[in-house]
Write a protein that holds these residues in place. Structure first.
Motif, mmCIF file in Angstrom:
data_model
loop_
_atom_site.group_PDB
_atom_site.id
_atom_site.type_symbol
_atom_site.label_atom_id
_atom_site.label_comp_id
_atom_site.label_asym_id
_atom_site.label_seq_id
_atom_site.Cartn_x
_atom_site.Cartn_y
_atom_site.Cartn_z
ATOM 1 N N UNK A 174 0.835 -1.199 0.000
ATOM 2 C CA UNK A 174 0.000 0.000 0.000
ATOM 3 C C UNK A 174 0.874 1.255 0.000
ATOM 4 N N UNK A 175 1.907 1.259 0.830
ATOM 5 C CA UNK A 175 2.823 2.402 0.876
ATOM 6 C C UNK A 175 3.518 2.611 -0.459
ATOM 7 N N UNK A 176 3.969 1.527 -1.093
ATOM 8 C CA UNK A 176 4.626 1.633 -2.394
ATOM 9 C C UNK A 176 3.675 2.168 -3.458
ATOM 10 N N UNK A 177 2.459 1.668 -3.462
ATOM 11 C CA UNK A 177 1.476 2.139 -4.440
ATOM 12 C C UNK A 177 1.117 3.602 -4.203
ATOM 13 N N UNK A 178 1.002 4.000 -2.951
ATOM 14 C CA UNK A 178 0.724 5.407 -2.630
ATOM 15 C C UNK A 178 1.872 6.299 -3.096
ATOM 16 N N UNK A 179 3.089 5.838 -2.927
ATOM 17 C CA UNK A 179 4.259 6.578 -3.388
ATOM 18 C C UNK A 179 4.243 6.727 -4.912
ATOM 19 N N UNK A 180 3.821 5.682 -5.598
ATOM 20 C CA UNK A 180 3.716 5.747 -7.058
ATOM 21 C C UNK A 180 2.698 6.798 -7.481
ATOM 22 N N UNK A 181 1.599 6.895 -6.754
ATOM 23 C CA UNK A 181 0.592 7.918 -7.047
ATOM 24 C C UNK A 181 1.178 9.311 -6.804
ATOM 25 N N UNK A 182 1.912 9.474 -5.714
ATOM 26 C CA UNK A 182 2.542 10.754 -5.408
ATOM 27 C C UNK A 182 3.550 11.164 -6.483
ATOM 28 N N UNK A 183 4.147 10.170 -7.140
ATOM 29 C CA UNK A 183 5.128 10.445 -8.196
ATOM 30 C C UNK A 183 4.471 10.653 -9.555
ATOM 31 N N UNK A 184 3.154 10.648 -9.575
ATOM 32 C CA UNK A 184 2.447 10.968 -10.807
ATOM 33 C C UNK A 184 1.884 9.798 -11.586
ATOM 34 N N UNK A 185 2.034 8.603 -11.082
ATOM 35 C CA UNK A 185 1.465 7.461 -11.789
ATOM 36 C C UNK A 185 -0.035 7.432 -11.592
ATOM 37 N N UNK A 186 -0.732 7.120 -12.652
ATOM 38 C CA UNK A 186 -2.184 7.077 -12.617
ATOM 39 C C UNK A 186 -2.627 5.640 -12.336
ATOM 40 N N UNK A 187 -2.635 5.276 -11.059
ATOM 41 C CA UNK A 187 -3.026 3.924 -10.668
ATOM 42 C C UNK A 187 -4.027 3.991 -9.538
ATOM 43 N N UNK A 188 -4.784 2.929 -9.390
ATOM 44 C CA UNK A 188 -5.689 2.781 -8.264
ATOM 45 C C UNK A 188 -4.943 1.974 -7.195
ATOM 46 N N UNK A 189 -4.722 2.572 -6.048
ATOM 47 C CA UNK A 189 -3.911 1.954 -4.997
ATOM 48 C C UNK A 189 -4.486 0.601 -4.588
ATOM 49 N N UNK A 190 -5.787 0.539 -4.361
ATOM 50 C CA UNK A 190 -6.410 -0.699 -3.905
ATOM 51 C C UNK A 190 -6.236 -1.845 -4.897
ATOM 52 N N UNK A 191 -6.486 -1.573 -6.171
ATOM 53 C CA UNK A 191 -6.361 -2.646 -7.163
ATOM 54 C C UNK A 191 -4.902 -3.022 -7.381
ATOM 55 N N UNK A 192 -4.004 -2.057 -7.257
ATOM 56 C CA UNK A 192 -2.581 -2.355 -7.397
ATOM 57 C C UNK A 192 -2.106 -3.246 -6.257
#
Length: 135
Positions: free
Chosen positions: A30-48
């Protein structure tokens, strides 16, 4: 590294220690996916997180490493025998590679742990020369 890739609706982990580890791994994902969102990636944290965390084989591998017989391990799972053997072999291979990487980066503790897991997996029917193991 994804070894066990089967997605299951609901995985019930009976062992409390393993349950805690699964929770920690989910938190890290979850932390890694949230970081990816903060870096501009367009992903859904939950599904990732759901696509990165698969715990259905965790207790099978744990029980095998604890020394349960193959028959006892198979009583605790609905997976086919060949699938269990193949997944254990793949997991052991990843452990060996992690031990090599730990050696290269100078982490003897991690190397030792990976080697211990690898040795615990290499036993009995799973590593008997057969259709599953080719020398």
């Amino acid at each position: 590294v994804m070894i066990f890739e089967r997605e299951e609706k609901e995985v019930v982990i009976k062992n409390q220690r393993l349950k805690k580890i699964a929770e920690q791994m989910t938190k890290i994902a979850t932390n890694l996916s949230s970081l990816e969102v903060q870096c501009g990636m367009n992903i859904d944290v939950e599904s990732m997180v759901a696509s990165r965390t698969h715990f259905g084989f965790m207790e099978v591998a744990y029980n095998w490493c604890k020394g349960l017989s193959f028959a006892e391990v198979m009583k605790c799972t609905n997976y086919d025998e060949g699938y269990v053997v193949n997944t254990l072999i793949r997991t052991e291979g990843v452990c060996r590679k992690l031990a090599d990487i730990a050696y290269e980066i100078g982490n003897p503790d991690l190397r030792h742990k990976c080697e211990e897991v690898s040795q615990a997996m290499m036993r009995d029917i799973v590593f008997t020369p057969s259709l599953y193991i080719q020398e």
